[in-house]
Every structure is written in structure tokens, then in C-alpha cells.
Motif scaffolding. Structure first.
Motif, PDB file in Angstrom:
ATOM      1  N   VAL A 167       0.856  -1.186   0.000  1.00 21.53           N
ATOM      2  CA  VAL A 167       0.000   0.000   0.000  1.00 21.53           C
ATOM      3  C   VAL A 167       0.890   1.234   0.000  1.00 21.53           C
ATOM      4  O   VAL A 167       1.906   1.267   0.704  1.00 21.53           O
ATOM      5  CB  VAL A 167      -0.899   0.028   1.258  1.00 21.53           C
ATOM      6  N   LEU A 168       0.507   2.254  -0.764  1.00 22.02           N
ATOM      7  CA  LEU A 168       1.204   3.539  -0.723  1.00 22.02           C
ATOM      8  C   LEU A 168       0.336   4.545   0.018  1.00 22.02           C
ATOM      9  O   LEU A 168      -0.797   4.817  -0.379  1.00 22.02           O
ATOM     10  CB  LEU A 168       1.499   4.045  -2.135  1.00 22.02           C
ATOM     11  N   GLY A 193       0.847  -3.462   5.097  1.00 22.19           N
ATOM     12  CA  GLY A 193      -0.423  -3.525   5.816  1.00 22.19           C
ATOM     13  C   GLY A 193      -0.293  -3.862   7.284  1.00 22.19           C
ATOM     14  O   GLY A 193      -1.242  -3.681   8.045  1.00 22.19           O
ATOM     15  N   SER A 194       0.895  -4.310   7.703  1.00 19.34           N
ATOM     16  CA  SER A 194       1.054  -4.743   9.097  1.00 19.34           C
ATOM     17  C   SER A 194       1.266  -3.570  10.056  1.00 19.34           C
ATOM     18  O   SER A 194       1.076  -3.737  11.268  1.00 19.34           O
ATOM     19  CB  SER A 194       2.221  -5.721   9.220  1.00 19.34           C
ATOM     20  N   ASP A 195       1.668  -2.421   9.542  1.00 17.58           N
ATOM     21  CA  ASP A 195       1.974  -1.290  10.418  1.00 17.58           C
ATOM     22  C   ASP A 195       0.990  -0.131  10.265  1.00 17.58           C
ATOM     23  O   ASP A 195       1.245   0.975  10.732  1.00 17.58           O
ATOM     24  CB  ASP A 195       3.402  -0.793  10.172  1.00 17.58           C
ATOM     25  N   ILE A 196      -0.144  -0.384   9.608  1.00 17.50           N
ATOM     26  CA  ILE A 196      -1.171   0.647   9.459  1.00 17.50           C
ATOM     27  C   ILE A 196      -2.538   0.068   9.804  1.00 17.50           C
ATOM     28  O   ILE A 196      -2.734  -1.152   9.738  1.00 17.50           O
ATOM     29  CB  ILE A 196      -1.201   1.256   8.044  1.00 17.50           C
ATOM     30  N   ARG A 197      -3.460   0.962  10.168  1.00 17.25           N
ATOM     31  CA  ARG A 197      -4.819   0.554  10.503  1.00 17.25           C
ATOM     32  C   ARG A 197      -5.784   1.513   9.824  1.00 17.25           C
ATOM     33  O   ARG A 197      -5.660   2.733   9.940  1.00 17.25           O
ATOM     34  CB  ARG A 197      -5.024   0.589  12.020  1.00 17.25           C
ATOM     35  N   ARG A 198      -6.740   0.952   9.106  1.00 18.57           N
ATOM     36  CA  ARG A 198      -7.739   1.770   8.433  1.00 18.57           C
ATOM     37  C   ARG A 198      -8.795   2.231   9.434  1.00 18.57           C
ATOM     38  O   ARG A 198      -9.108   1.531  10.385  1.00 18.57           O
ATOM     39  CB  ARG A 198      -8.405   0.951   7.321  1.00 18.57           C
ATOM     40  N   PHE A 199      -9.334   3.436   9.246  1.00 22.45           N
ATOM     41  CA  PHE A 199     -10.428   3.904  10.092  1.00 22.45           C
ATOM     42  C   PHE A 199     -11.438   4.659   9.240  1.00 22.45           C
ATOM     43  O   PHE A 199     -11.106   5.207   8.184  1.00 22.45           O
ATOM     44  CB  PHE A 199      -9.921   4.778  11.245  1.00 22.45           C
ATOM     45  N   ASP A 200     -12.676   4.657   9.704  1.00 18.97           N
ATOM     46  CA  ASP A 200     -13.754   5.387   9.032  1.00 18.97           C
ATOM     47  C   ASP A 200     -13.848   6.772   9.651  1.00 18.97           C
ATOM     48  O   ASP A 200     -14.073   6.907  10.864  1.00 18.97           O
ATOM     49  CB  ASP A 200     -15.084   4.645   9.178  1.00 18.97           C
ATOM     50  N   ARG A 201     -13.697   7.795   8.835  1.00 20.21           N
ATOM     51  CA  ARG A 201     -13.705   9.154   9.347  1.00 20.21           C
ATOM     52  C   ARG A 201     -15.123   9.681   9.476  1.00 20.21           C
ATOM     53  O   ARG A 201     -15.931   9.528   8.559  1.00 20.21           O
ATOM     54  CB  ARG A 201     -12.909  10.066   8.413  1.00 20.21           C
TER      55      ARG A 201
END
Length: 204
Positions: free
Chosen positions: A37-38, A106-114
Motif C-alpha cells: 500500500v502507498l 499492511g502490518s503497520d497501518i490501521r484503516r479507520f472510518d472518518r
């Protein structure tokens, strides 16, 4: 072609950070491989722990390698993705480093819903690692009860100021400790804490 701009740690600091501990670098952003992922960073959190990470010895994380992009928590948006769990436009938090672009597996980031009603930087503060530290540290570890006195050291800082406010919500009498009268006054007058002690002049 995108250009990444980054600060790299090049020397072990003695005392406070100095400009000579870092080097500025500009280099092309690499093409993504499958599963990567970028992320384009929007907000970077500068935290006291940055100084500890730069030491020779390990803290709760391994020592920051010299020559590498300085470690740092950040918030950004996915610009490209070859990872099934992330899509362009997703907002993410994670260890993005002191740089404009971060390539992740992807192991060091977390997606969130704003929530559009909230400022984006709230997700790096009260709704990010700072808020989580205050919330779980006080409620899960401290387990305060209404009527108790909660003493907060460093209450003018990011985590401490939230700890005091959470304590007030839970019915505690909150006493703050700060290094200046101004910090104590900010806690009592602006944040509504019950008392403040300047540890440099008061009987801590």
C-alpha cells in the motif's frame, strides 16, 4: 513520478535533538509490489518517545537504525493499493515515519472510518494513540471510582490533559501537577480540574 521527502536519523543524539542528528532526503517513491500500500502522510505526531527511539539501546521497540527514516506515528490517505484490505482514499493510522510517503505491507497501518463532523487530526490525538493511552491507562489500569482523588503528573501534556478530563467525567476530584503556574492555571481554569500544584515551587 512521486518524490518522497524524509528526515533520516544519522547520529545518536546527546541531550536534546539537534539539526545535525538528521539528514534531509528526496528520492523517487518505488513501484508497489503485490500486497503493498502507498500512503501519503497528512499529519505526523511528534512525541517524547521519538527521543527514546533514537538512543543506542532498545526501548519497548528496537533502537532506530542510523540512516533510516526517523520513526514516527502518523495519519494519511491511501493513494495506491495492491493489498486486498486497503483501497485508494482509505484513511489510515500507523508508523508512517518522518516522511511524505510510506510504503506498507499492511502490518503497520490501521484503516479507520472518518466522521466528517470531526477534524481529521482528532484521529491522531483524542481518537488516536494519545486518547487510547489516556482512556485505557486510567479506566482499565487505574480503575477510578467516583469521589476518589486523581493526581495527574504532566497534566498539561497530551495524555495527561485527557486523563484529567476522563477522571472528571467519572466523578473524581482531579489534582494536576505541572512545571509552571501557567500550566496549572490552564488545567484548573480551562479544563475544570480541581487543584493544581507547580512541582517546582509547591510541596509535591
Amino acid at each position: 513520478m512521486r518524490t518522497n521527502r524524509a528526515w533520516r536519523l544519522i547520529a545518536r543524539p546527546e541531550g536534546l535533538f539537534k539539526p545535525t542528528d538528521f539528514a534531509w532526503s528526496e528520492e523517487p517513491v518505488p513501484d508497489l509490489a503485490d500486497g503493498q500500500v502507498l500512503v501519503r502522510q497528512i499529519h505526523l505526531s511528534l512525541d517524547p518517545t521519538n527521543r527514546g527511539w533514537a538512543n543506542q539501546g532498545a526501548t519497548y521497540l528496537p533502537a532506530q537504525p542510523l540512516g533510516s527514516v526517523m520513526r514516527g506515528l502518523g495519519l494519511g490517505v491511501v493513494e495506491e493499493s495492491r493489498h486486498p484490505s486497503f483501497a485508494p482514499g482509505d484513511y489510515v493510522q500507523g508508523m508512517l515515519g518522518w516522511q511524505l510517503y510510506h510504503v506498507s505491507d499492511g502490518s503497520d497501518i490501521r484503516r479507520f472510518d472518518r466522521d466528517p463532523r470531526l477534524p481529521l487530526d482528532a484521529y491522531l490525538a483524542v481518537l488516536g494513540h494519545i486518547g487510547a493511552t489516556a482512556y485505557f491507562g486510567l479506566l482499565d489500569i487505574g480503575q477510578p471510582r467516583a469521589g476518589e482523588t486523581l493526581v495527574v503528573s504532566g497534566a498539561a501534556g497530551a495524555v495527561g490533559s485527557l486523563v484529567g478530563q476522563i477522571g472528571k467525567i467519572h466523578g473524581c476530584r482531579v489534582v494536576v501537577i505541572g512545571g509552571t503556574d501557567e500550566k496549572c492555571r490552564w488545567g484548573t481554569e480551562d479544563l475544570g480540574f480541581d487543584a493544581g500544584v507547580n512541582y517546582k515551587t509547591g510541596p509535591v
